[in-house]
Motif scaffolding. Structure first.
Motif, PDB file in Angstrom:
ATOM      1  N   ILE A  53       0.848  -1.196   0.000  1.00 13.86           N
ATOM      2  CA  ILE A  53       0.000   0.000   0.000  1.00 13.86           C
ATOM      3  C   ILE A  53       0.881   1.243   0.000  1.00 13.86           C
ATOM      4  O   ILE A  53       0.606   2.207  -0.702  1.00 13.86           O
ATOM      5  CB  ILE A  53      -0.921   0.033   1.236  1.00 13.86           C
ATOM      6  N   HIS A  54       1.941   1.189   0.791  1.00 19.47           N
ATOM      7  CA  HIS A  54       2.792   2.361   1.006  1.00 19.47           C
ATOM      8  C   HIS A  54       3.447   2.829  -0.295  1.00 19.47           C
ATOM      9  O   HIS A  54       3.387   4.012  -0.627  1.00 19.47           O
ATOM     10  CB  HIS A  54       3.859   1.976   2.036  1.00 19.47           C
ATOM     11  N   VAL A  55       4.048   1.909  -1.033  1.00 19.41           N
ATOM     12  CA  VAL A  55       4.795   2.303  -2.234  1.00 19.41           C
ATOM     13  C   VAL A  55       3.871   2.811  -3.352  1.00 19.41           C
ATOM     14  O   VAL A  55       4.145   3.862  -3.929  1.00 19.41           O
ATOM     15  CB  VAL A  55       5.710   1.148  -2.694  1.00 19.41           C
ATOM     16  N   VAL A 101       0.443   7.677   2.606  1.00 19.75           N
ATOM     17  CA  VAL A 101       1.867   7.321   2.639  1.00 19.75           C
ATOM     18  C   VAL A 101       2.429   7.524   4.033  1.00 19.75           C
ATOM     19  O   VAL A 101       3.120   6.656   4.582  1.00 19.75           O
ATOM     20  CB  VAL A 101       2.678   8.177   1.645  1.00 19.75           C
ATOM     21  N   ILE A 102       2.123   8.684   4.631  1.00 20.46           N
ATOM     22  CA  ILE A 102       2.720   9.001   5.928  1.00 20.46           C
ATOM     23  C   ILE A 102       2.179   8.057   7.005  1.00 20.46           C
ATOM     24  O   ILE A 102       2.939   7.560   7.846  1.00 20.46           O
ATOM     25  CB  ILE A 102       2.467  10.486   6.267  1.00 20.46           C
ATOM     26  N   SER A 181      15.500   3.313  -2.998  1.00 20.10           N
ATOM     27  CA  SER A 181      14.447   2.822  -3.887  1.00 20.10           C
ATOM     28  C   SER A 181      14.688   1.358  -4.209  1.00 20.10           C
ATOM     29  O   SER A 181      15.816   0.942  -4.420  1.00 20.10           O
ATOM     30  CB  SER A 181      14.444   3.619  -5.186  1.00 20.10           C
ATOM     31  N   SER A 182      13.595   0.583  -4.275  1.00 21.81           N
ATOM     32  CA  SER A 182      13.723  -0.833  -4.607  1.00 21.81           C
ATOM     33  C   SER A 182      13.475  -1.100  -6.078  1.00 21.81           C
ATOM     34  O   SER A 182      14.049  -2.011  -6.662  1.00 21.81           O
ATOM     35  CB  SER A 182      12.721  -1.655  -3.796  1.00 21.81           C
ATOM     36  N   VAL A 183      12.593  -0.320  -6.692  1.00 20.33           N
ATOM     37  CA  VAL A 183      12.147  -0.652  -8.043  1.00 20.33           C
ATOM     38  C   VAL A 183      12.903   0.168  -9.086  1.00 20.33           C
ATOM     39  O   VAL A 183      13.542  -0.393  -9.977  1.00 20.33           O
ATOM     40  CB  VAL A 183      10.623  -0.438  -8.172  1.00 20.33           C
ATOM     41  N   PHE A 184      12.846   1.508  -8.962  1.00 21.29           N
ATOM     42  CA  PHE A 184      13.514   2.358  -9.948  1.00 21.29           C
ATOM     43  C   PHE A 184      14.921   2.654  -9.469  1.00 21.29           C
ATOM     44  O   PHE A 184      15.200   3.688  -8.891  1.00 21.29           O
ATOM     45  CB  PHE A 184      12.738   3.649 -10.146  1.00 21.29           C
ATOM     46  N   ILE A 197       5.502  -8.135  -9.156  1.00 21.57           N
ATOM     47  CA  ILE A 197       4.224  -8.227  -9.867  1.00 21.57           C
ATOM     48  C   ILE A 197       3.081  -7.788  -8.955  1.00 21.57           C
ATOM     49  O   ILE A 197       2.202  -7.011  -9.362  1.00 21.57           O
ATOM     50  CB  ILE A 197       4.012  -9.669 -10.375  1.00 21.57           C
ATOM     51  N   THR A 198       3.097  -8.242  -7.693  1.00 19.83           N
ATOM     52  CA  THR A 198       2.067  -7.839  -6.741  1.00 19.83           C
ATOM     53  C   THR A 198       2.067  -6.328  -6.544  1.00 19.83           C
ATOM     54  O   THR A 198       1.013  -5.691  -6.494  1.00 19.83           O
ATOM     55  CB  THR A 198       2.302  -8.535  -5.397  1.00 19.83           C
ATOM     56  N   LEU A 199       3.293  -5.773  -6.458  1.00 19.66           N
ATOM     57  CA  LEU A 199       3.413  -4.330  -6.272  1.00 19.66           C
ATOM     58  C   LEU A 199       2.806  -3.578  -7.455  1.00 19.66           C
ATOM     59  O   LEU A 199       2.074  -2.597  -7.281  1.00 19.66           O
ATOM     60  CB  LEU A 199       4.889  -3.977  -6.104  1.00 19.66           C
TER      61      LEU A 199
END
Lengths: 235, 150
Positions: A53-55, A101-102, A181-184, A197-199
């Motif tokens: 949810i957060h990302v 987010v917060i 960052s994990s993805v970008f 994929i779930t993200l």
């Protein structure tokens, strides 16, 4: 966007909104099932699942601010009512996403770091983004004529664009408690494929939900203006 | 499709916005550049080694918990923080640690340097990295012999 009549865009958004909300609810269900059955992280255990949810909420709050800023530039430069109305309808959704987010970040932080809040660069710049959203929302309702409100809020949105790279790159420029960052990131995403994929499904689900809200708010604003104009004409 | 002609008015408004934007971003850049030591949340053990007068300054040190150093005796936690430079800071902490504190994992301690180069921590935070993977993926990596970590 320059040549589009807001009434035509409003009618178009209203016509696709039913389809969007059905797809969004479907994707939310898919993401929920996937999150439930995913294996826990080896280090953080189950608490890392709040990331899904957060990302997406973080990406959306940045993305909506970028769209708000660019449409504010277009609105001011070309005097386009469509661009102003897009910025106006995105503002409350962006505020909601940044608050989400917060809140989710605080819960996650308490479970993993051991604190709800620290004043590091990422957390502080995100809080500033939320406050700019709040200020933008308040400015939109502080003038008698909506054209004046649109102009004032647009200046705030354009200035606020400066904050976006700071939020994004704060974890690279300064040392922070927040992870990078994990993805970008350079060298590809540092998540396993099932997490990624779930993200992404979670992101599209939340994006479509926000798009539905955006379409509804846009439609309501345009309809309200029609009513106001009709009242003025009858007087 | 209407052809857009850039009139002088439009150009003027555009330049006005560009000037606002660049003045503002330049001022933000100057502020954050001059405050970069304050914005950084923690310093590494290597930075501590280079600092001169650190007595009684409130410091935030981040690094990894050294392998084999995490011990609980005399009602307090004793451990060592290190980084790539292999410089080690000994830490004592009297409260309960966050659950994610493990050896060879990220940590941030806040507090003051006491005597005998013993760091007295007031706050300890766990810093996790951006890699997420299930235990099964790690087992698979270990089988292939490409897992680096503990």
């Amino acid at each position: 966007m320059l040549a589009i009549n807001p009434n035509i865009l409003s009618r178009f958004l209203n016509s696709i909104s039913q389809f969007v909300i059905i797809l969004s609810v479907f994707l939310i269900c898919v993401a929920g099932v996937l999150i439930f059955f995913l294996e826990n992280d080896y280090y953080q255990g189950i608490s890392f699942k709040i990331m899904f949810i957060h990302v997406p909420a973080a990406w959306l709050s940045l993305m909506f601010f970028f769209i708000m800023g660019t449409s504010s530039i277009i609105g001011i430069v070309f005097k386009s009512p469509t661009a102003f109305t897009i910025a106006r309808s995105l503002s409350p959704i962006g505020l909601l996403m940044s608050i989400l987010v917060i809140i989710t970040g605080s819960i996650w932080g308490n479970l993993t770091w051991g604190t709800y809040w620290v004043w590091d660069a990422r957390l502080t710049s995100m809080l500033i983004l939320a406050f700019i959203y709040l200020g933008h929302n308040l400015l939109l309702f502080s003038f008698e004529h909506f054209q004046k409100a649109d102009f004032a809020a647009s200046i705030l949105a354009i200035i606020g664009l400066v904050n976006l790279p700071i939020v994004k790159f704060s974890v690279d420029w300064w040392t922070t408690l927040h992870q990078g960052s994990s993805v970008f990131k350079i060298g590809g995403p540092s998540l396993t494929t099932d997490y990624l994929i779930t993200l992404l499904i979670g992101f599209f689900a939340l994006f479509l939900l926000c798009f539905y809200w955006f379409a509804s708010i846009f439609y309501i604003i345009i309809e309200n203006r029609k009513i106001e104009r009709a009242k003025l004409f009858n007087d | 499709m209407r052809i857009i002609k850039l009139s002088n008015q439009i150009k003027k408004r555009f330049i006005f916005l560009i000037i606002i934007f660049f003045c503002f971003s330049f001022s933000i850049f100057l502020i954050s550049y001059s405050l970069k030591d304050q914005i950084a949340y923690f310093v590494s053990p290597e930075d501590i080694r280079k600092m001169n007068n650190i007595d009684d300054r409130y410091l935030k040190v981040g690094g990894l918990v050294k392998e084999g150093s995490l011990k609980f005796d005399d009602n307090q936690w004793n451990f060592e923080i290190t980084d790539e430079s292999k410089y080690v800071i000994k830490v004592v902490y009297t409260k309960s640690l966050p659950s994610l504190i493990e050896e060879n994992k990220g940590i941030i301690v806040e507090g003051r340097m006491g005597k005998d180069n013993l760091f007295i921590a007031e706050i300890v935070l766990a810093k996790h990295d951006e890699n997420y993977m299930p235990q099964s993926a790690i087992d698979k990596l270990k089988e292939e012999g490409v897992w680096r970590g503990n």
